[in-house]
Design a protein around this motif. Structure first.
Motif, PDB file in Angstrom:
ATOM      1  N   TYR A  89       5.367   2.583  -6.783  1.00 17.14           N
ATOM      2  CA  TYR A  89       6.125   1.428  -6.298  1.00 17.14           C
ATOM      3  C   TYR A  89       6.665   1.673  -4.899  1.00 17.14           C
ATOM      4  O   TYR A  89       6.515   0.823  -4.000  1.00 17.14           O
ATOM      5  N   PHE A  90       7.307   2.813  -4.702  1.00 14.19           N
ATOM      6  CA  PHE A  90       7.920   3.058  -3.395  1.00 14.19           C
ATOM      7  C   PHE A  90       6.871   3.283  -2.307  1.00 14.19           C
ATOM      8  O   PHE A  90       7.121   2.973  -1.137  1.00 14.19           O
ATOM      9  N   ILE A  91       5.710   3.784  -2.677  1.00 11.73           N
ATOM     10  CA  ILE A  91       4.619   3.896  -1.701  1.00 11.73           C
ATOM     11  C   ILE A  91       4.154   2.505  -1.276  1.00 11.73           C
ATOM     12  O   ILE A  91       4.037   2.200  -0.085  1.00 11.73           O
ATOM     13  N   VAL A  92       3.883   1.657  -2.274  1.00 16.48           N
ATOM     14  CA  VAL A  92       3.414   0.292  -1.997  1.00 16.48           C
ATOM     15  C   VAL A  92       4.485  -0.508  -1.269  1.00 16.48           C
ATOM     16  O   VAL A  92       4.203  -1.223  -0.294  1.00 16.48           O
ATOM     17  N   ALA A  93       5.738  -0.391  -1.747  1.00 16.58           N
ATOM     18  CA  ALA A  93       6.824  -1.149  -1.135  1.00 16.58           C
ATOM     19  C   ALA A  93       7.082  -0.696   0.305  1.00 16.58           C
ATOM     20  O   ALA A  93       7.356  -1.519   1.185  1.00 16.58           O
ATOM     21  N   ALA A  94       6.987   0.616   0.547  1.00 11.39           N
ATOM     22  CA  ALA A  94       7.174   1.119   1.911  1.00 11.39           C
ATOM     23  C   ALA A  94       6.075   0.580   2.828  1.00 11.39           C
ATOM     24  O   ALA A  94       6.336   0.199   3.982  1.00 11.39           O
ATOM     25  N   PHE A  97      17.763   4.910  -7.645  1.00 11.06           N
ATOM     26  CA  PHE A  97      16.784   4.489  -6.641  1.00 11.06           C
ATOM     27  C   PHE A  97      16.441   3.014  -6.798  1.00 11.06           C
ATOM     28  O   PHE A  97      16.379   2.263  -5.817  1.00 11.06           O
ATOM     29  N   MET A  98      16.200   2.591  -8.041  1.00 13.20           N
ATOM     30  CA  MET A  98      15.804   1.203  -8.275  1.00 13.20           C
ATOM     31  C   MET A  98      16.957   0.236  -8.029  1.00 13.20           C
ATOM     32  O   MET A  98      16.750  -0.872  -7.514  1.00 13.20           O
ATOM     33  N   ALA A 110       9.913   7.534  -1.611  1.00 12.11           N
ATOM     34  CA  ALA A 110       8.530   7.792  -2.032  1.00 12.11           C
ATOM     35  C   ALA A 110       8.176   9.257  -1.824  1.00 12.11           C
ATOM     36  O   ALA A 110       7.594   9.903  -2.705  1.00 12.11           O
ATOM     37  N   LEU A 111       8.537   9.795  -0.667  1.00  9.07           N
ATOM     38  CA  LEU A 111       8.255  11.200  -0.371  1.00  9.07           C
ATOM     39  C   LEU A 111       8.994  12.119  -1.331  1.00  9.07           C
ATOM     40  O   LEU A 111       8.417  13.079  -1.855  1.00  9.07           O
ATOM     41  N   TYR A 112      10.253  11.821  -1.574  1.00 10.40           N
ATOM     42  CA  TYR A 112      11.067  12.631  -2.494  1.00 10.40           C
ATOM     43  C   TYR A 112      10.464  12.636  -3.899  1.00 10.40           C
ATOM     44  O   TYR A 112      10.331  13.685  -4.530  1.00 10.40           O
ATOM     45  N   TRP A 118       7.641   7.916 -14.010  1.00 12.63           N
ATOM     46  CA  TRP A 118       7.962   8.527 -12.718  1.00 12.63           C
ATOM     47  C   TRP A 118       6.803   8.324 -11.738  1.00 12.63           C
ATOM     48  O   TRP A 118       7.018   8.042 -10.558  1.00 12.63           O
ATOM     49  N   CYS A 119       5.578   8.441 -12.238  1.00 13.23           N
ATOM     50  CA  CYS A 119       4.400   8.207 -11.385  1.00 13.23           C
ATOM     51  C   CYS A 119       4.337   6.755 -10.934  1.00 13.23           C
ATOM     52  O   CYS A 119       3.987   6.468  -9.777  1.00 13.23           O
TER      53      CYS A 119
END
Length: 222
Positions: free
Chosen positions: A42-47, A131-132, A9-11, A36-37
């Motif tokens: 997704y990775f923010i929510v998933a994290a 990533f996915m 998410a950070l990357y 990309w957004c």
């Protein structure tokens, strides 16, 4: 999973910020940037969900957290995995040849080659899928066929946006969206249907994963 998702998410966010500073906010008009957004989201929510589950230490409390707050992550997972395959394939198979090797304007072809064969492009049209697939291999998100509806809504929303953009600026965001071409109807139909095909591929991947997990459980029980 929390550390992996938080790092990704950070990357992704840093790359998006860099793109907006380097190119400008206009870069967000493209389908790649949209996805990309969504990948960042997704990775923010998933994290966040991974962090909550980790703190709950599993059990009934964890299940309650997932059922209450994890629905968005499930929707985004289906969208991002399907769209990563779609974006990468359409870009390298159709878009890059159209704008580089098949482009009669040598100067424009060289400019587009510089755009596509770059660090940012490799991330948005290649690393996104890695990533996915990494998340797919490690998570336990269930598969829901009806999630295809969200993917079609996304594609329709961009189609509307692309036509609005053309009406305002008299420029098509992608050459295959040009409605003045004799093959426009076929192009739009193919683009719409291809979302279904890549979701079908995602369906196959999920079935393979379920089969392997079931086999692992059987061996463990034996």
């Amino acid at each position: 999973m929390f550390i992996i998702r938080a790092a990704i998410a950070l990357y992704c966010m840093l790359l998006q910020v860099e793109a907006n500073f380097s190119v400008g906010i206009r870069i967000n008009r493209f389908y790649t940037s949209w996805n990309w957004c969504i990948l960042c989201l997704y990775f923010i929510v998933a994290a966040r969900e991974s962090w909550k589950l980790m703190r709950a230490n599993g059990g009934a409390a964890a299940e309650s957290l997932v059922s209450r707050n994890g629905q968005l992550a499930v929707v985004l997972f289906h969208i991002c995995t399907t769209m990563a395959m779609y974006i990468d394939t359409i870009t390298w198979v159709a878009l890059v040849p159209m704008l580089t090797t098949q482009n009669k304007d040598a100067e424009a072809a060289a400019r587009f080659a510089g755009i596509f064969y770059s660090f940012r492009s490799y991330n948005q049209h290649g690393v996104n899928l890695l990533f996915m697939l990494l998340d797919y291999s490690l998570n336990r998100i269930p598969y829901f066929p009806h999630m295809l509806g969200y993917i079609q809504l996304l594609s329709c929303a961009f189609g509307v946006w692309a036509n609005i953009f053309y009406l305002i600026f008299d420029v098509w965001l992608y050459p295959f969206l040009d409605t003045s071409k004799p093959w426009a109807w076929e192009a739009y139909t193919a683009l719409f249907v291809s979302h279904w095909l890549f979701f079908l591929l995602f369906h196959v991947l999920m079935k393979v994963k379920q089969y392997l997990e079931k086999g692992a459980l059987v061996k463990k029980a034996a």
